[in-house]
Design an enzyme around this catalytic site. Structure first.
Site, PDB file in Angstrom:
ATOM      1  N   GLN A 469       0.817  -1.207   0.000  1.00  0.00           N
ATOM      2  CA  GLN A 469       0.000   0.000   0.000  1.00  0.00           C
ATOM      3  C   GLN A 469       0.850   1.254   0.000  1.00  0.00           C
ATOM      4  O   GLN A 469       0.465   2.272  -0.582  1.00  0.00           O
ATOM      5  CB  GLN A 469      -0.924  -0.005   1.224  1.00  0.00           C
ATOM      6  CG  GLN A 469      -2.092   0.943   1.108  1.00  0.00           C
ATOM      7  CD  GLN A 469      -2.938   0.669  -0.129  1.00  0.00           C
ATOM      8  OE1 GLN A 469      -3.072  -0.467  -0.583  1.00  0.00           O
ATOM      9  NE2 GLN A 469      -3.486   1.727  -0.715  1.00  0.00           N
ATOM     10  N   GLU A 470       2.004   1.206   0.648  1.00  0.00           N
ATOM     11  CA  GLU A 470       2.857   2.381   0.772  1.00  0.00           C
ATOM     12  C   GLU A 470       3.534   2.744  -0.549  1.00  0.00           C
ATOM     13  O   GLU A 470       3.522   3.904  -0.962  1.00  0.00           O
ATOM     14  CB  GLU A 470       3.937   2.151   1.844  1.00  0.00           C
ATOM     15  CG  GLU A 470       3.424   2.216   3.272  1.00  0.00           C
ATOM     16  CD  GLU A 470       3.129   3.645   3.729  1.00  0.00           C
ATOM     17  OE1 GLU A 470       3.443   4.592   2.996  1.00  0.00           O
ATOM     18  OE2 GLU A 470       2.569   3.793   4.820  1.00  0.00           O
ATOM     19  N   SER A 471       4.163   1.772  -1.177  1.00  0.00           N
ATOM     20  CA  SER A 471       5.039   2.114  -2.306  1.00  0.00           C
ATOM     21  C   SER A 471       4.896   1.208  -3.516  1.00  0.00           C
ATOM     22  O   SER A 471       5.542   1.461  -4.537  1.00  0.00           O
ATOM     23  CB  SER A 471       6.500   2.056  -1.846  1.00  0.00           C
ATOM     24  OG  SER A 471       6.861   0.706  -1.548  1.00  0.00           O
ATOM     25  N   TYR A 576      -6.496   3.526   3.594  1.00  0.00           N
ATOM     26  CA  TYR A 576      -5.195   2.872   3.771  1.00  0.00           C
ATOM     27  C   TYR A 576      -5.305   1.674   4.712  1.00  0.00           C
ATOM     28  O   TYR A 576      -4.846   0.568   4.388  1.00  0.00           O
ATOM     29  CB  TYR A 576      -4.216   3.905   4.325  1.00  0.00           C
ATOM     30  CG  TYR A 576      -2.862   3.382   4.734  1.00  0.00           C
ATOM     31  CD1 TYR A 576      -1.812   3.330   3.835  1.00  0.00           C
ATOM     32  CD2 TYR A 576      -2.621   2.976   6.045  1.00  0.00           C
ATOM     33  CE1 TYR A 576      -0.558   2.874   4.214  1.00  0.00           C
ATOM     34  CE2 TYR A 576      -1.372   2.523   6.439  1.00  0.00           C
ATOM     35  CZ  TYR A 576      -0.343   2.478   5.531  1.00  0.00           C
ATOM     36  OH  TYR A 576       0.899   2.026   5.911  1.00  0.00           O
TER      37      TYR A 576
END
Length: 620
Positions: A469-471, A576
């Site tokens: 999800q972050e990168s 998120y």
């Protein structure tokens, strides 16, 4: 060649056509030559002949540059009122652009105002500023009597709700002379609404005065809903029923976002509510375990909003609690076929176990070779090699538009082989019937991540779910906020962890190194996890929005983890957390871990316990 291309790109960025020219000559015949031609033409588009522009659009019609140039050209044509050429080119535009939409309505206004003006009217009712091309439309609407004074005030309200006081002043200029609210008073309220309400120097005889007081009431509700409610309760008798209900709706909405236990009581005094307000009424009811009100709020939503996975799931839960099991099943069964957070919860509601579907298609070597030869993908891959991700993503997305499932999976496999993991994931995510979760949930860098997770006793599937999800596994990913690397570390967080780990000669440039980033990121994740009761939902929220916020969002009484996730006030963090937890479940299945249901992972969230939260005090 690389240096020439990058130098040409920089010359275009600063608008230096003379410096761009020599680089363009040296790149004749290069795969990326269309960019040089586009840059040169774009810089002189105002003076370019129509035939030259049309030639470029025809030659490069199979790439995103043609769409970009067409968009720019239409704006030039509209600005110069070259309506014949504008109208000829407009049908070929693929994307939407409000500036061009307003030019198109201007063109139609010349020949058929009775049709164009009603279509232009909805543009007025937005809280954001609009391009200058829309202003003539608003003037025409006002002149034709299709924008009333009430309509002007409606937009002023929308703008003030969004907190855009300076823009509200510009909108108020459309009001008849002497009817606008006092700008200095609005600015004063924006910074100190309580002070304004306490002084009680109100002029309620005109609309400007009444709207100003209402603005102060809902502005105060942004920071202190109870204080706003107390002030409004003393004032409301001096206002119309419609105005009273409007302000209570705003106080209820902002109170729900603050998790105020009185929010539902304030909502009860409100009138018609927007979808956004109804969503927060449903969330407040979830926290209060008031299933009747959950159901009532969802039933009052527009069809589009009510069809969102979240509201289908919570409506089904409400129906089930209220003894309407058959109706609940009608909603849950189709939802259980969807690969998202609420689809997973729906599977478990039906007694099933979450699993990833078997790969229905694997491209062969010839399929991959053929896909590799597509010009659009070749250009994208070349741009990725140059680390020009914005341009590369545009090329990639243009190339795969219209692909069927097999083509999407083949393109995703190409991206995987080039280690462009974000494109592999995003492309595989687009399939409708044929899926490959091995591509959707790639697990690169596992030699690093598995050992680091084990060392810190973190759930490897959760760490992967978070990084996805972050990168999307881009090692040098950088966010607009300044976060970097696989685990998207902010500079202050990275420095804090580096000190904790006693890293010698720490430099910010190291943050994009995979080993370093994972070491720092997992240490911080473990820190917030331990400090927040070992609860992955809380820790995920803390990782995205900060530990103080995650702690402040805890309930007064124990609630389901799914309700905590649904009632996170920040929309970015709410989305998120849901995606991280859904990702985690799929990764656990991929890693053949002992399966734990999503509901078990979400667990329950207990009340805040200040004595346990001291470890967060030194967190950046």
């Amino acid at each position: 060649m690389d240096d020439d291309f990058l130098a040409a790109r920089e010359a275009f960025r600063v608008g230096n056509a003379a410096r761009l020219g020599p680089h363009a000559k040296r790149l004749k015949g290069h795969l990326l030559e269309p960019y040089l031609v586009y840059w040169q033409l774009s810089l002189r588009l105002e003076q370019a002949a129509a035939e030259e522009v049309r030639t470029f659009l025809a030659v490069h019609r199979d790439g995103p540059l043609a769409e970009r140039l067409r968009n720019e050209w239409l704006k030039v044509l509209g600005k110069n009122q070259q309506w014949e050429q504008f109208n000829a080119e407009l049908p070929l535009l693929i994307g939407d652009d409000v500036e061009i939409t307003c030019y198109a309505l201007q063109s139609r206004l010349r020949v058929n105002p009775s049709e164009a003006l009603p279509e232009a009217r909805p543009l007025w009712f937005v809280a954001r500023d609009l391009p200058e091309s829309c202003s003539p439309l608003f003037g025409a609407l006002f002149a034709a009597g299709l924008l009333s004074t009430d309509d002007l005030w409606t937009r002023i309200r929308l703008v003030l709700e969004a907190g855009r006081v300076s823009f509200a002043r510009r909108v108020a200029e459309w009001l008849p002379a002497g009817q606008a609210p006092e700008p200095r008073v609005l600015e004063s309220i924006a910074s100190n609404p309580a002070g304004y309400l306490e002084r009680q120097h109100f002029n309620l005889k005109n609309r400007a005065g009444r709207e100003t007081v209402m603005f102060a009431a809902h502005r105060l509700a942004r920071t202190s809903p109870p204080q706003a409610a107390r002030h409004w309760a003393k004032l409301e008798e001096r206002f119309s029923e419609e105005d009273r209900e409007y302000v209570w709706g705003m106080i209820g909405y902002l109170g729900a976002m603050h998790h105020d236990p009185d929010a539902l009581g304030w909502y009860a005094k409100a009138g018609d509510l927007s979808d956004v307000q109804l969503a927060w009424k449903a969330r407040a009811a979830l926290r209060a375990r008031s299933w009747h009100e959950v159901l009532a709020a969802i039933d009052a939503m527009t069809e589009k909003e009510a069809s969102e996975p979240a509201w289908r799931y919570w409506k089904a839960r409400a129906l089930k609690v209220l003894g309407r099991a058959e109706e609940a099943d009608e909603l849950i069964k189709p939802l259980a076929t969807e690969f998202n957070f609420y689809g997973q919860l729906a599977v478990e509601e039906l007694g099933g176990r979450i699993a990833t579907p078997d790969a229905a298609y694997k491209p062969g070597a010839e399929d991959v070779r053929a896909m590799n030869q597509l010009t659009g993908l070749r250009r994208a891959l070349e741009l990725y090699r140059l680390n020009l991700r914005v341009e590369a993503n545009r090329e990639w997305l243009w190339a795969i538009r219209g692909f069927d499932d097999k083509q999407l999976l083949t393109a995703a496999e190409v991206a995987r082989r080039y280690e462009i993991y974000d494109r592999a994931i995003n492309t595989a995510d687009r399939t409708v019937e044929l899926h490959d979760f091995g591509l959707r949930y790639l697990a690169p860098y596992r030699d690093v991540l598995k050992s680091q997770a084990a060392q810190l006793e973190l759930d490897e599937a959760w760490v992967y779910g978070l990084i996805r999800q972050e990168s999307r596994f881009i090692p040098d990913a950088r966010s607009r906020a300044g976060a970097s690397g696989l685990m998207q570390l902010m500079p202050a967080t990275a420095r804090w962890v580096a000190r904790k780990l006693r890293l010698k000669d720490w430099r910010w440039s190291q943050v994009i190194e995979v080993n370093t980033n994972v070491s720092l990121g997992t240490y911080y994740l473990k820190h917030v996890f331990d400090a927040l009761d070992g609860q992955p939902v809380l820790a995920s929220a803390a990782y995205n929005a900060g530990p103080a916020r995650a702690r402040a969002w805890r309930p007064e009484a124990t609630i389901e983890g799914a309700i905590y996730a649904e009632t996170i006030p920040l929309s970015e963090t709410r989305d998120y957390v849901k995606k991280v937890m859904a990702n985690t479940t799929y990764y656990a299945h991929t890693f053949s871990q002992q399966l734990q249901s999503l509901k078990q992972r979400l667990g329950v969230i207990g009340p805040r316990q200040p004595d346990k939260e001291a470890p967060l005090d030194d967190t950046p």
